[in-house]
Scaffold this motif. Structure first.
Motif, PDB file in Angstrom:
ATOM      1  N   MET A 161       0.836  -1.199   0.000  1.00  0.00           N
ATOM      2  CA  MET A 161       0.000   0.000   0.000  1.00  0.00           C
ATOM      3  C   MET A 161       0.872   1.250   0.000  1.00  0.00           C
ATOM      4  O   MET A 161       1.895   1.304   0.678  1.00  0.00           O
ATOM      5  N   THR A 162       0.452   2.255  -0.776  1.00  0.00           N
ATOM      6  CA  THR A 162       1.195   3.505  -0.877  1.00  0.00           C
ATOM      7  C   THR A 162       1.085   4.293   0.425  1.00  0.00           C
ATOM      8  O   THR A 162       0.009   4.402   1.012  1.00  0.00           O
ATOM      9  N   GLU A 163       2.208   4.847   0.870  1.00  0.00           N
ATOM     10  CA  GLU A 163       2.192   5.639   2.095  1.00  0.00           C
ATOM     11  C   GLU A 163       1.409   6.926   1.864  1.00  0.00           C
ATOM     12  O   GLU A 163       1.605   7.630   0.865  1.00  0.00           O
ATOM     13  N   VAL A 164       0.512   7.244   2.789  1.00  0.00           N
ATOM     14  CA  VAL A 164      -0.313   8.437   2.688  1.00  0.00           C
ATOM     15  C   VAL A 164       0.307   9.532   3.540  1.00  0.00           C
ATOM     16  O   VAL A 164       0.491   9.345   4.749  1.00  0.00           O
ATOM     17  N   PRO A 165       0.653  10.683   2.953  1.00  0.00           N
ATOM     18  CA  PRO A 165       1.300  11.742   3.743  1.00  0.00           C
ATOM     19  C   PRO A 165       0.328  12.343   4.757  1.00  0.00           C
ATOM     20  O   PRO A 165      -0.890  12.260   4.604  1.00  0.00           O
ATOM     21  N   LEU A 166       0.899  12.936   5.786  1.00  0.00           N
ATOM     22  CA  LEU A 166       0.096  13.619   6.790  1.00  0.00           C
ATOM     23  C   LEU A 166      -0.615  14.820   6.173  1.00  0.00           C
ATOM     24  O   LEU A 166      -0.132  15.409   5.204  1.00  0.00           O
ATOM     25  N   LEU A 167      -1.736  15.175   6.761  1.00  0.00           N
ATOM     26  CA  LEU A 167      -2.461  16.347   6.306  1.00  0.00           C
ATOM     27  C   LEU A 167      -1.660  17.612   6.578  1.00  0.00           C
ATOM     28  O   LEU A 167      -0.846  17.662   7.514  1.00  0.00           O
ATOM     29  N   PRO A 168      -1.866  18.668   5.793  1.00  0.00           N
ATOM     30  CA  PRO A 168      -1.153  19.931   6.025  1.00  0.00           C
ATOM     31  C   PRO A 168      -1.373  20.435   7.453  1.00  0.00           C
ATOM     32  O   PRO A 168      -2.493  20.428   7.963  1.00  0.00           O
ATOM     33  N   GLY A 169      -0.292  20.847   8.083  1.00  0.00           N
ATOM     34  CA  GLY A 169      -0.366  21.370   9.438  1.00  0.00           C
ATOM     35  C   GLY A 169      -0.203  20.326  10.526  1.00  0.00           C
ATOM     36  O   GLY A 169      -0.094  20.668  11.705  1.00  0.00           O
ATOM     37  N   VAL A 170      -0.184  19.038  10.146  1.00  0.00           N
ATOM     38  CA  VAL A 170      -0.001  17.959  11.126  1.00  0.00           C
ATOM     39  C   VAL A 170       1.443  17.480  11.038  1.00  0.00           C
ATOM     40  O   VAL A 170       1.941  17.154   9.957  1.00  0.00           O
ATOM     41  N   ARG A 171       2.102  17.434  12.198  1.00  0.00           N
ATOM     42  CA  ARG A 171       3.513  17.071  12.256  1.00  0.00           C
ATOM     43  C   ARG A 171       3.697  15.747  13.008  1.00  0.00           C
ATOM     44  O   ARG A 171       2.941  15.431  13.925  1.00  0.00           O
ATOM     45  N   SER A 172       4.714  15.012  12.626  1.00  0.00           N
ATOM     46  CA  SER A 172       5.052  13.743  13.270  1.00  0.00           C
ATOM     47  C   SER A 172       6.378  13.889  13.993  1.00  0.00           C
ATOM     48  O   SER A 172       7.319  14.497  13.473  1.00  0.00           O
ATOM     49  N   ALA A 173       6.458  13.331  15.208  1.00  0.00           N
ATOM     50  CA  ALA A 173       7.701  13.434  15.981  1.00  0.00           C
ATOM     51  C   ALA A 173       7.799  12.262  16.955  1.00  0.00           C
ATOM     52  O   ALA A 173       6.828  11.524  17.176  1.00  0.00           O
ATOM     53  N   PHE A 174       8.983  12.113  17.536  1.00  0.00           N
ATOM     54  CA  PHE A 174       9.213  11.097  18.565  1.00  0.00           C
ATOM     55  C   PHE A 174       9.728  11.782  19.823  1.00  0.00           C
ATOM     56  O   PHE A 174      10.439  12.795  19.752  1.00  0.00           O
ATOM     57  N   ALA A 175       9.380  11.223  20.960  1.00  0.00           N
ATOM     58  CA  ALA A 175       9.865  11.719  22.246  1.00  0.00           C
ATOM     59  C   ALA A 175      10.420  10.546  23.047  1.00  0.00           C
ATOM     60  O   ALA A 175       9.721   9.550  23.238  1.00  0.00           O
ATOM     61  N   GLN A 176      11.661  10.675  23.470  1.00  0.00           N
ATOM     62  CA  GLN A 176      12.264   9.642  24.320  1.00  0.00           C
ATOM     63  C   GLN A 176      12.008  10.038  25.772  1.00  0.00           C
ATOM     64  O   GLN A 176      12.771  10.780  26.371  1.00  0.00           O
TER      65      GLN A 176
END
Length: 351
Positions: free
Chosen positions: A1-16
């Motif tokens: 399946m093709t990866e679907v990008p996040l909607l405009p204004g939505v950010r992805s991050a990680f927190a340790q």
């Protein structure tokens, strides 16, 4: 399946954090009032992504909870109920430097997690989105007491093993009723609702990130001499939802009491007074043989139990708003998106 990008204004991050590496989505200004959207069982933060751009004045966070999505596959201690999730959330907010009490939204399983959070820490408000019953999932009488002393009929032993197998194998097809694509469409939404194919594919791919096994989904199983032959173990998400460990009726004693919004789909098949996924209903229908009868093991009246506890909350001085979404399934924030957002934003504006 093709990866679907996040909607405009939505950010992805990680927190340790000091508990685990948590993946989360974020939108809105850093100085906005914090709104946290917690997904339920067999889902991830992306089940809330479509709402985030429409909450521009808030700092919106949607983490992948332990066992799901892209967060670290850490084991879940079921004996704490959903306290692991509540503590994971607090660790994330602490890492992000958010000290202001958050507005918490808990969908399904996460309803117990936000209640646990509120029983331990200040919150600005609680929004229960088709939450698990205050007395957990399966095996309780109407007053919340267990049908059996060992809580048989709840926990990891009640899941269909074919569903678990297909998730573990990454089955994204629609070839079986037990393929997660068909499970999602049958139980998450109203019968009339279907996500656009690209988004449906993305949501299926998100569910398939579920960490399977005894430590996560569904959890370990204990045999029982009581019907239907299994009782909850001590690890994994479905055991955490057992009434043996999951009980959020204690919110009635909160002081002060944060404002509460309860939204629920009238056609919800997951959290219902006769859910076809719950052992009492399955026994009464003859699907699971050996049912001990209505007096010993009735269908769990989940919605009635939620209503009763929230009425007690209101009688104790709490502000409670209840909204039933006619025809919606387990996810009115998806199959009645505009109406749900209208109710939710009005609630936030008045708290």
């Amino acid at each position: 399946m093709t990866e679907v990008p996040l909607l405009p204004g939505v950010r992805s991050a990680f927190a340790q954090t000091d508990r685990l590496r948590t993946h989360y989505l974020e939108s809105g200004p850093a100085d906005g009032a914090p709104v946290v959207l917690l997904h339920g069982n067999l889902s991830t933060a992306r089940f809330f992504e479509h709402l985030m751009p429409d909450l521009p004045q808030y700092r919106v966070l949607a983490p992948d909870m332990r066992c799901f999505g892209e967060s670290e596959p850490a084991p879940l201690d079921a004996t704490r109920g959903l306290a692991d999730w509540a503590d994971d959330l607090f660790a994330l907010l602490t890492f992000l430097g958010i000290e202001e009490p958050p507005h918490l939204v808990g969908w399904s399983t996460a309803g117990a997690a936000i209640a646990r959070y509120a029983m331990d820490r200040p919150v600005a408000s609680l929004t229960f989105l088709d939450p698990v019953s205050p007395y957990g999932y399966g095996g309780t009488l109407p007053d919340g007491a267990p049908c059996f002393a060992d809580f048989a009929g709840s926990g990891a032993g009640t899941v269909n093993p074919e569903v678990v197998r297909r998730i573990a194998e990454g089955d994204a097809s629609g070839e079986s009723p037990f393929s997660i694509r068909n499970v999602m469409n049958a139980f998450y939404f109203a019968p009339t609702h279907r996500e656009p194919r690209e988004r449906e594919d993305m949501l299926v791919a998100e569910i398939l990130k579920t960490v399977t096994g005894e430590a996560n989904y569904p959890g370990d199983v204990r045999t029982s001499g009581n019907w239907p032959g299994s009782a909850p173990g001590t690890s994994g998400i479905l055991n955490a939802l057992s009434p043996k460990y999951c009980n959020w009726s204690g919110i009635v004693d909160l002081n002060p009491k944060p404002p509460v919004l309860w939204t629920h789909g009238s056609a919800d098949l997951v959290i219902a007074d006769t859910s076809p996924l719950e052992m009492g209903t399955l026994g009464a229908s003859g699907t699971v043989p050996g049912w001990p009868g209505m007096e010993a093991f009735p269908p769990q009246p989940m919605v009635a139990q939620i209503r009763a506890v929230l009425q007690q909350y209101a009688e104790g001085g709490g502000s409670v708003r209840m909204e039933m979404f006619a025809g919606s399934g387990h996810g009115p924030h998806m199959d009645a998106r505009e109406k749900w957002l209208e109710v939710f934003t009005d609630f936030l504006a008045t708290t």
